[in-house]
Design an enzyme around this catalytic site. Structure first.
Site, mmCIF file in Angstrom:
data_model
loop_
_atom_site.group_PDB
_atom_site.id
_atom_site.type_symbol
_atom_site.label_atom_id
_atom_site.label_comp_id
_atom_site.label_asym_id
_atom_site.label_seq_id
_atom_site.Cartn_x
_atom_site.Cartn_y
_atom_site.Cartn_z
ATOM 1 N N CYS A 1 -16.257 2.656 -0.638
ATOM 2 C CA CYS A 1 -15.128 1.894 -0.312
ATOM 3 C C CYS A 1 -14.643 2.021 1.045
ATOM 4 C CB CYS A 1 -14.035 2.359 -1.145
ATOM 5 S SG CYS A 1 -13.279 4.191 -1.318
ATOM 6 N N ARG B 1 -14.278 -7.641 0.922
ATOM 7 C CA ARG B 1 -12.625 -7.255 0.787
ATOM 8 C C ARG B 1 -12.161 -8.775 1.221
ATOM 9 N NH1 ARG B 1 -10.046 -2.314 0.702
ATOM 10 N NH2 ARG B 1 -8.337 -3.435 1.112
ATOM 11 N N GLN C 1 -9.880 -3.335 -4.266
ATOM 12 C CA GLN C 1 -11.127 -2.620 -4.078
ATOM 13 C C GLN C 1 -12.052 -2.786 -5.041
ATOM 14 O OE1 GLN C 1 -12.036 -1.177 -0.794
ATOM 15 N NE2 GLN C 1 -13.888 -1.475 -1.940
ATOM 16 N N ARG D 1 0.828 -1.321 0.003
ATOM 17 C CA ARG D 1 0.085 0.027 -0.061
ATOM 18 C C ARG D 1 1.022 1.359 -0.228
ATOM 19 N NH1 ARG D 1 -5.387 1.157 1.371
ATOM 20 N NH2 ARG D 1 -5.530 3.153 2.501
ATOM 21 N N ASP E 1 -16.808 8.309 -3.271
ATOM 22 C CA ASP E 1 -15.490 8.268 -2.394
ATOM 23 C C ASP E 1 -15.250 9.531 -1.977
ATOM 24 O OD1 ASP E 1 -13.206 7.256 -1.498
ATOM 25 O OD2 ASP E 1 -12.414 6.780 -3.634
ATOM 26 N N HIS F 1 -6.454 1.191 -7.270
ATOM 27 C CA HIS F 1 -6.933 0.194 -6.078
ATOM 28 C C HIS F 1 -7.580 -1.079 -6.686
ATOM 29 C CE1 HIS F 1 -7.719 -1.064 -2.201
ATOM 30 N NE2 HIS F 1 -8.018 0.071 -1.673
#
Length: 312
Positions: free
Chosen positions: A271, A299, A139, A109, A231, A136
């Site tokens: 998310c 996830r 996700q 990450r 988001d 991402h």
């Protein structure tokens, strides 16, 4: 479980995956989730070790990957900032070579996508993008899998994303175009997706005939939308733009008035983390439209599938 075509590969963007490989991830996710709810914990990664590199902290990414490895019989190492010399006292290439001798996979990450690409270039084990400034993919795969659970036929739904062209929006654009879906990005023109992303999208549209729209028109975007997604309006490194962004994105806030203009069966997705009262109101994220907690749970199951397919 026999090794898949994904074994040993990197997952840096959704563009790295063929359509067959995307569906393989979804099918494996379904198996993993069903096993989880039957109380089964198949130890498919017994003796395997995943290094998790974090340049910034995360609730979902750390917990879900660590739990996924544990439930699959493997082990995850949390490598926080300052514990690695990543590009500081040691080159990224040298770090990649060393970690490849110890680990079976790396989840990173990172603040810059270029750092991830450099890491993957020199690693001889799979590298998974846990988030960068551009993409991402884990996700996005989770999001589309969740849509598949809720609606079945992905080509019969319209997905509308409101706000900024974040790393999640970029990955959703790439993945939905790769699968021939109907996706509309709606936000101020200044914050539209960049050429780097749109080149991938255009390549996919030419192959799949996906219906991808980029617009400022809220009425057009929300009409018949089955999935309404948003988001954060700013992220790490954009704090100095907060007031400007707040003013620009306010008309694109997802609230109950907007949701009532969507399709009758519309759901809301995010998310997380969410800035409540900014990009989304409490009555939406906590209300009957919201499937964000199902999305968050998925996830875990999607990551199990990815880990097994890349490392198993």
């Amino acid at each position: 479980m026999p090794r898949s075509s994904l074994f040993g590969k990197d997952l840096l963007t959704c563009q790295d995956l063929s359509r067959d490989e995307i569906w393989l991830i979804f099918e494996t996710t379904k198996e993993m989730k069903h096993a989880y709810y039957r109380g089964e914990r198949p130890r498919l990664l017994e003796g395997k070790n995943l290094g998790m590199i974090f340049e910034e902290p995360s609730t979902r990414t750390r917990v879900s990957f660590e739990v996924a490895m544990s439930q699959l019989g493997g082990h995850a190492l949390y490598l926080r900032p300052g514990e690695l010399h990543l590009g500081v006292r040691e080159t990224i290439a040298d770090t990649a070579r060393v970690l490849s001798r110890y680990l079976d996979g790396i989840m990173a990450r990172l603040l810059k996508h270029e750092t991830l690409e450099e890491l993957a270039k020199h690693a001889t084990i799979p590298v998974i993008n846990g988030l960068t400034d551009w993409f991402h993919p884990v996700q996005a795969l989770t999001d589309v899998y969740t849509m598949l659970e809720k609606f079945g036929d992905l080509k019969k739904i319209k997905v509308a994303f409101f706000g900024d062209a974040t790393n999640v929006a970029n990955s959703l654009l790439v993945l939905t175009s790769r699968l021939g879906m109907n996706f509309t990005f709606c936000g101020p023109k200044k914050y539209w997706p960049k050429e780097r992303v749109m080149k991938m999208v255009e390549e996919n549209v030419a192959e799949t005939g996906a219906n991808i729209e980029i617009t400022e028109d809220i009425d057009k975007a929300i009409k018949d939308a089955n999935v309404v997604y948003t988001d954060l309006w700013w992220w790490v490194g954009q704090e100095h733009e907060a007031e400007e962004r707040k003013a620009a994105f306010q008309p694109y806030q997802v609230n109950s008035n907007l949701m009532k203009r969507a399709a009758k069966n519309a759901v809301f997705m995010h998310c997380l983390p969410a800035a409540r009262g900014m990009e989304v109101t409490d009555d939406v994220i906590d209300g009957p439209w919201s499937i964000v907690w199902d999305q968050a749970e998925n996830r875990l199951h999607v990551e199990k599938a990815i880990l097994v397919l890349l490392m198993g």
